[in-house]
Scaffold this motif. Structure first.
Motif, PDB file in Angstrom:
ATOM      1  N   ILE A 164      -0.851  11.280  13.218  1.00 26.68           N
ATOM      2  CA  ILE A 164      -0.972  12.690  12.855  1.00 26.68           C
ATOM      3  C   ILE A 164      -0.794  13.601  14.063  1.00 26.68           C
ATOM      4  CG2 ILE A 164      -2.699  14.381  12.123  1.00 26.68           C
ATOM      5  CD1 ILE A 164      -3.470  12.350   9.967  1.00 26.68           C
ATOM      6  N   ASN A 185      -0.350  12.553   3.976  1.00 25.71           N
ATOM      7  CA  ASN A 185      -0.970  11.265   4.234  1.00 25.71           C
ATOM      8  C   ASN A 185      -0.181  10.420   5.229  1.00 25.71           C
ATOM      9  OD1 ASN A 185      -3.036   9.430   3.885  1.00 25.71           O
ATOM     10  ND2 ASN A 185      -1.822   8.243   2.436  1.00 25.71           N
ATOM     11  N   ALA A 186       0.143  10.988   6.370  1.00 27.11           N
ATOM     12  CA  ALA A 186       0.773  10.209   7.432  1.00 27.11           C
ATOM     13  C   ALA A 186      -0.244   9.197   7.948  1.00 27.11           C
ATOM     14  CB  ALA A 186       1.220  11.136   8.553  1.00 27.11           C
ATOM     15  N   PRO A 187       0.217   8.063   8.502  1.00 27.61           N
ATOM     16  CA  PRO A 187      -0.729   7.113   9.081  1.00 27.61           C
ATOM     17  C   PRO A 187      -1.631   7.819  10.092  1.00 27.61           C
ATOM     18  CG  PRO A 187       1.461   6.192   9.068  1.00 27.61           C
ATOM     19  CD  PRO A 187       1.590   7.592   8.591  1.00 27.61           C
ATOM     20  N   ARG A 188      -2.913   7.489  10.059  1.00 28.65           N
ATOM     21  CA  ARG A 188      -3.895   8.273  10.808  1.00 28.65           C
ATOM     22  C   ARG A 188      -3.573   8.430  12.282  1.00 28.65           C
ATOM     23  NH1 ARG A 188      -5.604   7.524   6.466  1.00 28.65           N
ATOM     24  NH2 ARG A 188      -7.535   7.594   5.322  1.00 28.65           N
TER      25      ARG A 188
END
Lengths: 152, 248
Positions: free
Chosen positions: A28, A22-25
């Motif tokens: 990625i 769940n890295a910041p969108r």
């Protein structure tokens, strides 16, 4: 051709791990780049000059350097980039072979692979820490220079 | 002042729960405290609890941490709040509200998307680790199923070790069936690719970096957690291999 395949798949793998963690969108894609460069350097060293441990050191070092630079640039914690970049270097293969040989009662082989897995993880850790120390020194130097310029 | 302490603790809790490094959590908490004019605060952060003291005359608060997942976006968001607070772009009330919003928000990607990501990652690793192209479908399936199993069993039982063991077991079974049914060639690379989404990469990196920063309690406990995970995966795979060993 081999290089292209390695580059593409390491990019995809690292970016996919960005999704799992769940890295910041927006980050990625950058996670993918970091993982790709780390893996390509690992692959270059491993297939031409050195053993897996040294190659992992180089790969982890580059991953951590890139993670620091991107972290400064986008103002997010460096862990966002380093985690997904490190994943391809994790000695999954050696650990698996160690396990397999234990199960098959080949203990000498098992110890060989276990040692290699252990050395590789140690090398990854060293690569991360070296990069961190180096970046700290560089940033300190830059800051001091800037302060000096302001004073003058 | 109470609000400032609450915000510091909440920020610390969110970061630890999302998998941040210990030294970064302490750093963030002390920055937030200093921004609120609290001088001489002390914090002691471990993966299972945070202690935060206002100093000689102040109170000390404790917060336990029960659940830890990997959620890099939350870490980044909390980091942003603390940065804004330190630059006086946010007041303490606003940042506390913001932190509470982050705490209650569900930011994770939907489960099907994580499933696809895990499956794709496993397939890519299979290629990176010199596997056969014909094995890619089996690897994708094994990785995806392993990830689903670990998520669901963990939700069901809350025992991480068991969930990882069963997940590794199912990766092994999928690989084994694929090879038996001639849908795959090399069991080894299928399994190695398939377990990659289960590997405790974040824990290992964090354990080392905590140790190097002098946080031995956190470093050792994260190392233990990583070791336990690795052991669970290994045990699951060993289980399969010991039954299929005669066949390959």
């Amino acid at each position: 051709m081999v290089w292209l395949i390695q580059a593409v798949f390491s990019f995809i793998a690292a970016a996919a791990f960005g999704v799992i963690f769940n890295a910041p969108r927006k980050m990625i894609i950058h996670c993918g780049y970091v993982g790709m460069f780390g893996w390509l350097l690992y692959f270059l060293f491993e297939s031409n000059w050195t053993d897996t441990a040294q190659a992992s050191f180089v790969g982890a070092f580059v991953v951590a350097l890139l993670a620091h630079i991107l972290a400064k640039r986008f103002r997010v914690p460096m862990i966002v980039f380093s985690v997904s970049g490190i994943i391809p270097l994790v000695p999954g293969g050696s650990a698996y072979n160690a396990m397999r040989n234990v199960v098959e009662n080949n203990f000498n082989e098992a110890i060989f692979f276990a040692t290699r897995a252990f050395m590789t993880s140690g090398a990854i850790a060293m690569g991360l820490v070296f990069a961190e120390v180096m970046m700290q020194l560089v940033f300190r130097f830059l800051r001091r220079k800037r302060i000096q310029e302001i004073v003058e | 002042m109470e609000l400032a302490v609450d915000s510091c603790l909440l920020a610390g809790r969110l970061m630890i729960e999302s998998g941040a490094e210990t030294y970064r959590v302490e750093d963030t908490m002390s920055r937030m405290a200093i921004a609120q004019g609290l001088i001489g605060t002390q914090s002691f952060v471990t993966p299972t609890g945070i202690m935060f003291s206002l100093g000689k005359d102040g109170s000390t608060r404790l917060m336990t941490i029960r659940e830890r997942i990997t959620d890099l976006e939350k870490i980044a968001l909390v980091n942003q709040v603390s940065r804004k607070l330190a630059n006086a772009e946010l007041t303490i009330e606003e940042s506390y509200e913001e932190l509470q919003r982050i705490a209650s928000a569900h930011l994770l990607f939907p489960i099907w998307m994580q499933f696809i990501a895990a499956a794709i990652a496993s397939g890519s690793f299979l290629i990176l680790f010199d596997g056969y192209w014909q094995d890619v479908p089996a690897g994708v399936l094994a990785g995806g199923i392993g990830f689903l199993v670990v998520t669901y069993i963990h939700d069901l039982t809350r025992v991480k070790f068991f969930a990882e063991f069963v997940a590794a077991l199912s990766v092994g079974i999928v690989g084994f069936l694929a090879v038996i049914l001639h849908l795959g060639i090399d069991l080894n690379t299928i399994i190695i690719g398939g377990v990659m989404p289960l590997v405790p990469g974040l824990l290992i990196t964090n354990a080392v970096r905590d140790m190097m920063a002098g946080h031995f309690v956190s470093g050792v406990s994260k190392g233990a957690e990583a070791f336990l995970t690795a052991f669970a995966i290994g045990a699951g795979i060993a289980f399969i291999l010991s039954f299929s060993g005669g066949l390959f």
